[in-house]
Design a protein around this motif. Structure first.
Motif, PDB file in Angstrom:
ATOM      1  N   VAL A 123      41.748  32.169  51.430  1.00 45.33           N
ATOM      2  CA  VAL A 123      41.506  33.395  50.664  1.00 45.33           C
ATOM      3  C   VAL A 123      41.249  33.118  49.182  1.00 45.33           C
ATOM      4  N   ASN A 124      40.842  31.914  48.850  1.00 42.69           N
ATOM      5  CA  ASN A 124      40.510  31.628  47.450  1.00 42.69           C
ATOM      6  C   ASN A 124      39.379  32.526  46.941  1.00 42.69           C
ATOM      7  N   GLU A 125      38.366  32.706  47.763  1.00 39.12           N
ATOM      8  CA  GLU A 125      37.223  33.532  47.351  1.00 39.12           C
ATOM      9  C   GLU A 125      37.624  34.991  47.132  1.00 39.12           C
ATOM     10  N   PRO A 126      38.316  35.642  48.066  1.00 40.38           N
ATOM     11  CA  PRO A 126      38.701  37.037  47.804  1.00 40.38           C
ATOM     12  C   PRO A 126      39.703  37.190  46.665  1.00 40.38           C
ATOM     13  N   ILE A 127      40.507  36.173  46.388  1.00 43.70           N
ATOM     14  CA  ILE A 127      41.411  36.246  45.236  1.00 43.70           C
ATOM     15  C   ILE A 127      40.608  36.336  43.946  1.00 43.70           C
ATOM     16  N   LEU A 128      39.588  35.498  43.820  1.00 40.11           N
ATOM     17  CA  LEU A 128      38.748  35.551  42.627  1.00 40.11           C
ATOM     18  C   LEU A 128      37.927  36.838  42.599  1.00 40.11           C
ATOM     19  N   GLN A 129      37.429  37.263  43.755  1.00 40.84           N
ATOM     20  CA  GLN A 129      36.656  38.503  43.810  1.00 40.84           C
ATOM     21  C   GLN A 129      37.515  39.703  43.434  1.00 40.84           C
ATOM     22  N   ALA A 130      38.793  39.657  43.800  1.00 37.95           N
ATOM     23  CA  ALA A 130      39.695  40.758  43.457  1.00 37.95           C
ATOM     24  C   ALA A 130      39.851  40.892  41.948  1.00 37.95           C
ATOM     25  N   PHE A 131      39.801  39.778  41.236  1.00 34.28           N
ATOM     26  CA  PHE A 131      39.843  39.877  39.775  1.00 34.28           C
ATOM     27  C   PHE A 131      38.600  40.592  39.259  1.00 34.28           C
ATOM     28  N   LYS A 132      37.447  40.256  39.817  1.00 27.95           N
ATOM     29  CA  LYS A 132      36.198  40.870  39.366  1.00 27.95           C
ATOM     30  C   LYS A 132      36.151  42.360  39.708  1.00 27.95           C
ATOM     31  N   ASP A 133      36.660  42.719  40.881  1.00 32.09           N
ATOM     32  CA  ASP A 133      36.581  44.103  41.347  1.00 32.09           C
ATOM     33  C   ASP A 133      37.745  44.961  40.871  1.00 32.09           C
ATOM     34  N   VAL A 134      38.919  44.358  40.774  1.00 33.60           N
ATOM     35  CA  VAL A 134      40.150  45.112  40.527  1.00 33.60           C
ATOM     36  C   VAL A 134      40.727  44.827  39.146  1.00 33.60           C
ATOM     37  N   GLY A 135      40.814  43.544  38.789  1.00 36.53           N
ATOM     38  CA  GLY A 135      41.352  43.171  37.492  1.00 36.53           C
ATOM     39  C   GLY A 135      42.673  42.437  37.547  1.00 36.53           C
ATOM     40  N   THR A 136      43.231  42.240  38.740  1.00 36.13           N
ATOM     41  CA  THR A 136      44.501  41.532  38.869  1.00 36.13           C
ATOM     42  C   THR A 136      44.302  40.050  38.566  1.00 36.13           C
ATOM     43  N   PRO A 137      45.133  39.454  37.708  1.00 36.77           N
ATOM     44  CA  PRO A 137      44.962  38.038  37.357  1.00 36.77           C
ATOM     45  C   PRO A 137      44.957  37.151  38.600  1.00 36.77           C
ATOM     46  N   PRO A 138      43.931  36.338  38.792  1.00 42.62           N
ATOM     47  CA  PRO A 138      43.789  35.625  40.065  1.00 42.62           C
ATOM     48  C   PRO A 138      44.803  34.515  40.293  1.00 42.62           C
ATOM     49  N   VAL A 139      45.175  33.775  39.257  1.00 44.08           N
ATOM     50  CA  VAL A 139      46.176  32.727  39.456  1.00 44.08           C
ATOM     51  C   VAL A 139      47.525  33.364  39.780  1.00 44.08           C
ATOM     52  N   LEU A 140      47.862  34.443  39.083  1.00 42.95           N
ATOM     53  CA  LEU A 140      49.082  35.188  39.410  1.00 42.95           C
ATOM     54  C   LEU A 140      49.059  35.613  40.870  1.00 42.95           C
TER      55      LEU A 140
END
Length: 326
Positions: A123-140
């Motif tokens: 899920v590395n890709e959706p974690i980064l995409q979630a930052f772009k779409d949602v704004g949640t810090p991806p490393v967090l």
């Protein structure tokens, strides 16, 4: 793709109503030095990546590609679940590769290691995409998943669900504070945030384990589960921003920076709003102004609140070498 600005406005509209009712019921007057308009109580604090201290960069860092999220950690719980669910064959190992708690033993870990590496990076890709779409810090987000579920998005105990081990009350709280999440997962016209049944249905939809799928995980469900978790955490951040206002009378952006609002969000996610409110109020009585995380740490009290503080510290400590400053 929705912009972060749009998300701020949609969530702030809901917070305006909540804050207005609170102010009216308490007869609260905003300090004269603070904005009288409560529309932006959540504002951009959760999404404003400004003034990040060097010591926080390792967990608020945003990689350029999902490849930078690659990890190869030996997760013994994950390995055990892969063995239990027959994704990995460790039958040649002592005790079938398992300890009594269904964590992998050393032999089981060796047998499962290649699959463990694959699954923790699914899920590395959706974690980064979630930052772009949602704004949640991806490393967090990745580090929270590591801590909560070790990347095994199941429902092992009928209480905790998916990658973030969300509970029913936790999901209802997130739905209450994030209208975008509500729009994604709730039936039209439903009182979603007050329905334990609907929240339960949402939680069940986050369980991405699949006995017939490669690696034991349904990848499409896993991607959606990550997105919903990111939206849920943003809902908690919006709530936390209002908690900061309620505890201080100041707009959250004048009290805490980007890193601190997200650490407080993690405290809220783990220990609840009362702990978060009391800790902020205690710290603000001392500082009479901006609050740093060290102030939060100094004024936290009570077993549950101390647990929430430790949780936030564990999620935001340096767990991976993602940052280009390493």
């Amino acid at each position: 793709m929705r912009s972060n600005k749009t998300k701020c406005l949609s969530a702030a509209a809901k917070l305006l109503v909540a804050a207005t009712l609170l102010i009216a019921s308490l007869g609260l007057n905003l300090p004269p030095s603070q904005p009288q308009d409560v529309f932006a109580l959540a504002g951009s604090t959760c999404l404003n990546r400004a003034n990040i201290a060097p010591e926080d960069f390792q967990w608020v860092y945003v990689p350029e590609s999902a490849d930078e999220f690659f990890t190869d950690e030996p997760y013994y719980y994950l390995a055990g679940q892969l063995i239990v669910n027959k994704v990995v064959d460790a039958s040649y190992c002592p005790s079938g590769g398992l300890m009594l708690n269904d964590y992998a033993n050393a032999c089981g870990m060796a047998a499962a290691m290649d699959t463990v590496i694959t699954v923790q990076n699914l899920v590395n890709e959706p974690i980064l995409q979630a930052f772009k779409d949602v704004g949640t810090p991806p490393v967090l987000l990745k580090q929270l998943i590591r801590y909560e579920s070790q990347f095994w998005p199941a429902n092992a105990d009928e209480i905790h669900y998916g990658y973030g081990h969300m509970t029913n009350i936790g999901m209802r709280n997130a739905l209450e504070w994030n209208p975008d999440l509500e729009g994604k997962v709730c039936p039209a016209g439903s009182a979603c945030a007050s329905s334990t049944k609907i929240a339960g249905d949402v939680l069940n939809s986050l369980v991405a384990t699949c006995p017939t799928c490669q690696y034991g995980v349904d990848i499409n469900t896993a991607y959606r589960s990550v997105d919903v978790l990111a939206e849920s955490l943003l809902g908690y951040c919006y709530q936390t921003a209002l908690i900061v206002f309620n505890a201080t009378g100041w707009h959250s952006s004048l009290v805490v920076d980007y890193a601190t609002i997200w650490k407080l969000t993690l405290m809220n996610y783990n220990a609840g709003p009362n702990c978060t409110y009391n800790t902020i109020a205690n710290a603000f009585r001392f500082t009479q102004g901006p609050i740093r995380w060290s102030d939060v740490s100094a004024y936290v009290t009570g077993e549950a609140c101390i647990r929430g503080l430790a949780y936030a510290n564990q999620i935001t400590t340096k767990a991976y070498n993602f940052s280009p400053l390493d």
